[in-house]
Design a protein around this motif. Structure first.
Motif, PDB file in Angstrom:
ATOM      1  N   HIS A  32       0.816  -1.210   0.000  1.00  0.00           N
ATOM      2  CA  HIS A  32       0.000   0.000   0.000  1.00  0.00           C
ATOM      3  C   HIS A  32       0.854   1.265   0.000  1.00  0.00           C
ATOM      4  O   HIS A  32       0.367   2.343   0.369  1.00  0.00           O
ATOM      5  N   LYS A  34       2.478   2.877  -2.604  1.00  0.00           N
ATOM      6  CA  LYS A  34       2.289   3.814  -3.721  1.00  0.00           C
ATOM      7  C   LYS A  34       0.907   4.473  -3.654  1.00  0.00           C
ATOM      8  O   LYS A  34      -0.019   3.942  -3.040  1.00  0.00           O
ATOM      9  N   PRO A  35       0.763   5.615  -4.334  1.00  0.00           N
ATOM     10  CA  PRO A  35      -0.599   6.144  -4.510  1.00  0.00           C
ATOM     11  C   PRO A  35      -1.390   5.153  -5.366  1.00  0.00           C
ATOM     12  O   PRO A  35      -0.828   4.496  -6.239  1.00  0.00           O
ATOM     13  N   LYS A  36      -2.686   5.023  -5.102  1.00  0.00           N
ATOM     14  CA  LYS A  36      -3.475   3.994  -5.801  1.00  0.00           C
ATOM     15  C   LYS A  36      -4.377   4.605  -6.854  1.00  0.00           C
ATOM     16  O   LYS A  36      -4.773   5.784  -6.786  1.00  0.00           O
ATOM     17  N   ARG A  69      -1.889   5.423 -15.893  1.00  0.00           N
ATOM     18  CA  ARG A  69      -1.628   5.532 -14.456  1.00  0.00           C
ATOM     19  C   ARG A  69      -0.434   4.663 -14.043  1.00  0.00           C
ATOM     20  O   ARG A  69       0.356   5.058 -13.178  1.00  0.00           O
ATOM     21  N   PHE A  74       1.441   4.877 -10.318  1.00  0.00           N
ATOM     22  CA  PHE A  74       0.371   4.456  -9.423  1.00  0.00           C
ATOM     23  C   PHE A  74       0.338   2.936  -9.296  1.00  0.00           C
ATOM     24  O   PHE A  74       0.718   2.207 -10.212  1.00  0.00           O
ATOM     25  N   TYR A 527      -7.514   1.367   1.716  1.00  0.00           N
ATOM     26  CA  TYR A 527      -6.523   1.736   0.704  1.00  0.00           C
ATOM     27  C   TYR A 527      -7.169   1.952  -0.670  1.00  0.00           C
ATOM     28  O   TYR A 527      -6.908   2.961  -1.331  1.00  0.00           O
ATOM     29  N   ASP A 532     -11.940   5.032  -8.025  1.00  0.00           N
ATOM     30  CA  ASP A 532     -11.565   6.371  -8.507  1.00  0.00           C
ATOM     31  C   ASP A 532     -12.319   6.766  -9.771  1.00  0.00           C
ATOM     32  O   ASP A 532     -12.662   7.940  -9.945  1.00  0.00           O
TER      33      ASP A 532
END
Length: 805
Positions: A32, A34-36, A69, A74, A527, A532
Motif C-alpha cells: 500500500h 504507492k498512490p493507488k 496511471r 500508481f 486503501y 476512482d
C-alpha cells in the motif's frame, strides 16, 4: 533507410499477450506504499454470443487511463469479472437440458479468451463470478444484514405473469400485454413479493450526488428516477361511512377545484363496500380487463381514458364539504402512492380529458387559459377558492392551504418518491437462493451466518413451477428444514434473488477477492476505496447505479465499509451503431464481430479505431474504411524504425511539435477525448515524415504516448530498438517542457505595398519596435524593395509585415 521486419500484428500480439499472462504484468501490488488508482468497468453478463464491439469501446476508455496511471507510478487496480447469474442461461439450459453452471462456465471461458486477445490490461488474479458460491455467500450475507435492519419486507402485489412460460415478467419483457418469449397474452396475478426498502435511502442517495464527480446528465437521471416531491397528504371522507381515502398531492392549492376522485381497481375498500356499489358487476368486469394489462400499459399518458363510476359510493371534498363522485380507472395503481388520487380537471390535462369523457364538472381555481379547450397548467391568481382568493402565486397558495389542513386536522405536509421499493425476488432457479426460512412458530428468520453460502441444489428440471413458483419449490430436500431458532419443522424460501443482486457490491469484492472471512478486509478497503473512476453504459445509470449506491451506503451506515459513496467518478460511452447507422442486431444483419477485425487487421487497429471513431460519449456508426485508415496509421508508426537516427533527446526543430503533442495527448486522455488525442499523434507523424527522420528520443516519447491505445506494436518497437530500457508498462509517462510550448519562430506574410510577395519565418517574440531594423536587414526583403525608399513599415505580430515604398 534501415531494414526492419515486416509488421505482423498476429505474431506480435500473440507474443506480448503470452508475456503479460506469464508475468502477471497487470496484477495490482499487495503493498500500500504507492498512490493507488482503482479503475472499474461494468463486468459483463457472459452470454453465449460472446463479446461485441460495444464491449470493446466500453472497456477501452479506462484501459487507456489504467495503462497511463501505471506509467505515472500508481498502484493500479483494474479488475474484471462476470455477472454470471441470469435468465438467458437458464432458458438455454431448459432448451438444451444442460446445467446453467456448465453453460455459464463455457461462456465465461470464451469471454475471458476474447478479452485477452484484445490485450486489455485487466488484473485476472482478481477475477470473480457472481454465480460461484464463494462469491454469492457474501451476497447472501449482505441480504441478511439488510433483513436484520428492517430493510427487507414482503408484500402482495400484482405481477405480469405468462401462463404458457409459467414465469413472472418485468414490464420490459411484457410490453403490449404479450410475453416477450412466447408472445402469449400476459395476465396480472397477485403475488407475495420480497422488497428492499430503497425508499428509506432516497434522501441519502440524493445527498450523495453532491459529493461525487458524475456528468450532470447522469446525476439528473438519478434525481428524476428517485423523483422526490414535497406535497400534502389529504383525507377525503367517504360519504355516509367512517372510512377515509388518503391521497397525496403536490398541488394542495387546487383542492377547491377537486370535482371527482379515482381509485385503483384493486383498492381493498372496494371489496369492503361492494354491497353499497350498485354496479358491482361492472366493477368486477373492469377489474378483469385491467388484470390483462401490464403496469407499463396502464400508466401511459397517451391512451384512451377508461374507467367506471361507482354507483352508491361517493367522497366528500374536505375543504368545501361537497360530495363528489368516485371512479375506478386503470391509470391509478395500488403500488403508486396511496392507491387513490384527487382530480382537478381544470388544471390537469389527463383529469380534463377524463372529465370531458365522463361528464364531470370542471371548476377553474387558477385564473388563465381557456378551460373549455384544455386544462390550464400555468400559474396565476386564485379564484373560486374561498380564503385562497387573496393569493396570486402557487408558492403562497400552497403554504396557506398546508396551514389550513393542519389546523383543521384534514391533512399534513409530506414527501413522496416516484422511486418504488426494489422488488427483490425471481421465481427461477439460476440465481442466489434467498437465505430465509419460514417457521410456523417463529415467523420468517434468517439462515445462520455460519451456514452460508446456502447453495443451489442440483436439479434436472429447470422448468418454472405452476403459478409462477420457482423450480426450487419442487425439491423437498431443499425446502424442508429445521428452524434455526426453535428447531421445529420449517420451509426455506424458494424464490431467488434478481440479477441485480451480485452487481450491487462486486466493486468491493475486487478489493479482496480471495478473503474467506469477510467480503473484504477493512484495511484493503481503506486503501482502495472508493473506486476512482467507473465507466459504463448510460442504460445502467439508474437501476444498477442506484442499487449499488444503496447497498454501499447501507454497509457504510452499519460500519462495514469506509466510504459513503462507492464511486468517486462516473463516466459513460456512446453506442457503436451498425454501418447502416442503426443499432446493431442479428436480425438486421449489421453486427460486427470484434474478433473478425482482430484477425484481419490486428487488435491494436481495433483498439485504435473504437477510440478514434468520434466523441467517446456519443453514438457513432461503424465504418470499414476508417478501420483500414487506422491500420494504415499503424503501418506508418511501424516504419518509423526505418528513419530513426542514433540521436537521443528531441531535436530543436521538432521540440515544439513533440512537446505540444505530449501535453495535448495527456490532457485529452484525462478528458476522454481519445479521438483528438489520436488525431494529434497522427499529425505529429505527418510532421516527422515531412522532415524525413526521427531521433531515438522522439520515437521513445511517441511510443509512450501511443502505448495505452496500441500496446502491442509499441512494446515491439520498444523491444526492437531498445528505447525504454525495459517494458513500457511502467516506464515513466513523458513530461512536456513548458518552455518548448512556444514556437521560437513564426511564419508571417510578407507584403510590399499591400500585395503578398511571399512568406518568411521570423522570431516569435519579435516586437513592433524591433520590426523595422529586423526586416530591412533581411536579404529576402532587400531583393523585393531594391533601392526604393521605405515610407512606412507595418508589422502585425504573428501575422504579416507590410512595407510601403
Amino acid at each position: 533507410m534501415k531494414e526492419i521486419p515486416v509488421y505482423n500484428p498476429a505474431a506480435i500480439e500473440d507474443k506480448w499477450q503470452k508475456h503479460w499472462e506469464e508475468n502477471n504484468s497487470f496484477a495490482a501490488e499487495a503493498s500500500h506504499e504507492k498512490p493507488k488508482f482503482y479503475g472499474l468497468v461494468e463486468f459483463p453478463y457472459p452470454s453465449g454470443a460472446g463479446m461485441h464491439v460495444g464491449h470493446i469501446k466500453a472497456y477501452s476508455g479506462l484501459e487507456v487511463i489504467a495503462r497511463k496511471r501505471r506509467m505515472e507510478g500508481f498502484n493500479v487496480l483494474f479488475p474484471m469479472g462476470f455477472d454470471s447469474f441470469g435468465l438467458p442461461a437458464e432458458n438455454y439450459a431448459i432448451k438444451t437440458n444442460t446445467h446453467p453452471h456448465v453453460i455459464t462456465t463455457r461462456n465465461v471461458d470464451h469471454f475471458r479468451d476474447q478479452m485477452k486477445k484484445i490485450g486489455f490490461s485487466f488484473d485476472w488474479t482478481r477475477e470473480i463470478s457472481t454465480s460461484l458460491p464463494d462469491y454469492y455467500r457474501w451476497t447472501q450475507w449482505i441480504f441478511l444484514k439488510l433483513f436484520e435492519h428492517g430493510l427487507v419486507f414482503r408484500a402482495k402485489t400484482l405481477v405480469n405473469y405468462c401462463p404458457h412460460c409459467k414465469v413472472v415478467l418485468s414490464n420490459e419483457d411484457s410490453q403490449g400485454g404479450k410475453c416477450d418469449v412466447c408472445h402469449s397474452d400476459v395476465v396480472q396475478l397477485p403475488k407475495d413479493v420480497w422488497y428492499l426498502r430503497i425508499t428509506e435511502y432516497a434522501d441519502k442517495l440524493l445527498e450523495g450526488l453532491e459529493t461525487v464527480d458524475y456528468p450532470e446528465s447522469i446525476k439528473q437521471q438519478q434525481v428524476t428516477w428517485i423523483g422526490r416531491s414535497t406535497g400534502a397528504f389529504v383525507n377525503f371522507e367517504l360519504a355516509g361511512a367512517p372510512e377515509k381515502l388518503e391521497i397525496y398531492t403536490t398541488r394542495c392549492d387546487t383542492l377547491f377545484g377537486v370535482t371527482f376522485m379515482v381509485m385503483a381497481p384493486e383498492h381493498p375498500l372496494l371489496d369492503k363496500y361492494k354491497d353499497r356499489i350498485a354496479n358491482w358487476a361492472e366493477v368486477e368486469a373492469y377489474r378483469e380487463e385491467c388484470a390483462r394489462k401490464t403496469e407499463f400499459e396502464r400508466t401511459q399518458l397517451v391512451k384512451e381514458k377508461t374507467g367506471v363510476r361507482l354507483d352508491g359510493l361517493r367522497a366528500v371534498n374536505p375543504v368545501n364539504g361537497k360530495e363528489i363522485p368516485i371512479f375506478i380507472a386503470d391509470y391509478v395503481m395500488m403500488g403508486y402512492g396511496t392507491g387513490a388520487i384527487m382530480a382537478v380537471p381544470a388544471h390537469d390535462q389527463r383529469d380534463w380529458e377524463f372529465a370531458k369523457k365522463f361528464g364531470v364538472d370542471i371548476i377553474q381555481v387558477i385564473e388563465g387559459g381557456d378551460i373549455e379547450k384544455e386544462a390550464y397548467t400555468g400559474d396565476g391568481r386564485m379564484i373560486n377558492s374561498d380564503f385562497l382568493n387573496a393569493y396570486d402565486n402557487k408558492k403562497d397558495s400552497i403554504e396557506a392551504m398546508l396551514r389550513f389542513l393542519a389546523e383543521k386536522g384534514l391533512g399534513r405536509k409530506g414527501v413522496q418518491y416516484k422511486m418504488k421499493d426494489w422488488a427483490f425476488n425471481r421465481q427461477r432457479y439460476w440465481g442466489e437462493p434467498i437465505p430465509l426460512i419460514h417457521c410456523p412458530q417463529c415467523g420468517t428468520v434468517g439462515v445462520p451466518y455460519d451456514q452460508l453460502p446456502l447453495t443451489l441444489p442440483d436439479v434436472e428440471n429447470f422448468e418454472p413451477g405452476q403459478d409462477g413458483q420457482s423450480p426450487l419449490a419442487r425439491i423437498e430436500s431443499f425446502v424442508n428444514c429445521a428452524c434455526p431458532k426453535c428447531g421445529g419443522p420449517a420451509r426455506r424460501e424458494t424464490d431467488t434473488m434478481p440479477q441485480w443482486a451480485g452487481s450491487s457490491w462486486y466493486f468491493l469484492r475486487f478489493v479482496d477477492p480471495h478473503n474467506d472471512k469477510a467480503f473484504a478486509d477493512m484495511e484493503e478497503m481503506k486503501y482502495w476505496m472508493p473506486v476512482d473512476w467507473y465507466n459504463g453504459g448510460m442504460e445502467h445509470v439508474t437501476r444498477h447505479l442506484l442499487y449499488s449506491r444503496f447497498w454501499h451506503r447501507f454497509l457504510y451506515d452499519i460500519g462495514e465499509v469506509n466510504t459513503p459513496e462507492p464511486y468517486a467518478r462516473r463516466s459513460y460511452q456512446g453506442l457503436i451503431l451498425g454501418p447502416d447507422g442503426e443499432k446493431m442486431s442479428k436480425s438486421k444483419g449489421n453486427v460486427v464481430d470484434p474478433l473478425d477485425i482482430v484477425k484481419q487487421y490486428g487488435a491494436d487497429t481495433l483498439r485504435l479505431y473504437v477510440l478514434f471513431m468520434g466523441d467517446y460519449t456519443a453514438a457513432a456508426p461503424w465504418n470499414d474504411d476508417s478501420v483500414k485508415g487506422c491500420r494504415r496509421f499503424l503501418d506508418r508508426v511501424w516504419r518509423l524504425m526505418e528513419i530513426v537516427t542514433d540521436e537521443e533527446g528531441i531535436s530543436a526543430d521538432m521540440a515544439y511539435d513533440f512537446n505540444t503533442c505530449i501535453k495535448k495527448v495527456g490532457e485529452d486522455y484525462e478528458k476522454m477525448k481519445y479521438n483528438t488525442a489520436i488525431a494529434a499523434m497522427m499529425s505529429l507523424i505527418n510532421a516527422v515524415y515531412a522532415k524525413g527522420s526521427i531521433t531515438r528520443g522522439e520515437l521513445k516519447a511517441f511510443i509512450h504516448l501511443l502505448n495505452p491505445v496500441a500496446p502491442h506494436i509499441t512494446e515491439e518497437i520498444n523491444a526492437l530498438c531498445g528505447l525504454a530500457g525495459g517494458e513500457l508498462i511502467r516506464a515513466p509517462w513523458p513530461v512536456y517542457d513548458e518552455a518548448a510550448l512556444v514556437k521560437s519562430t513564426v511564419e508571417v506574410a510578407l507584403q510590399v505595398c499591400g500585395k503578398v510577395r511571399g512568406r518568411m519565418n521570423v522570431p516569435s517574440d519579435l516586437t513592433r519596435e524591433q520590426a523595422g531594423d529586423y526586416f530591412l536587414a533581411q536579404d529576402e526583403v532587400k531583393k523585393l524593395i531594391g533601392d526604393r525608399p521605405v515610407k512606412k513599415l507595418i508589422f502585425v505580430p504573428g501575422r504579416l509585415v507590410n512595407i510601403v515604398v
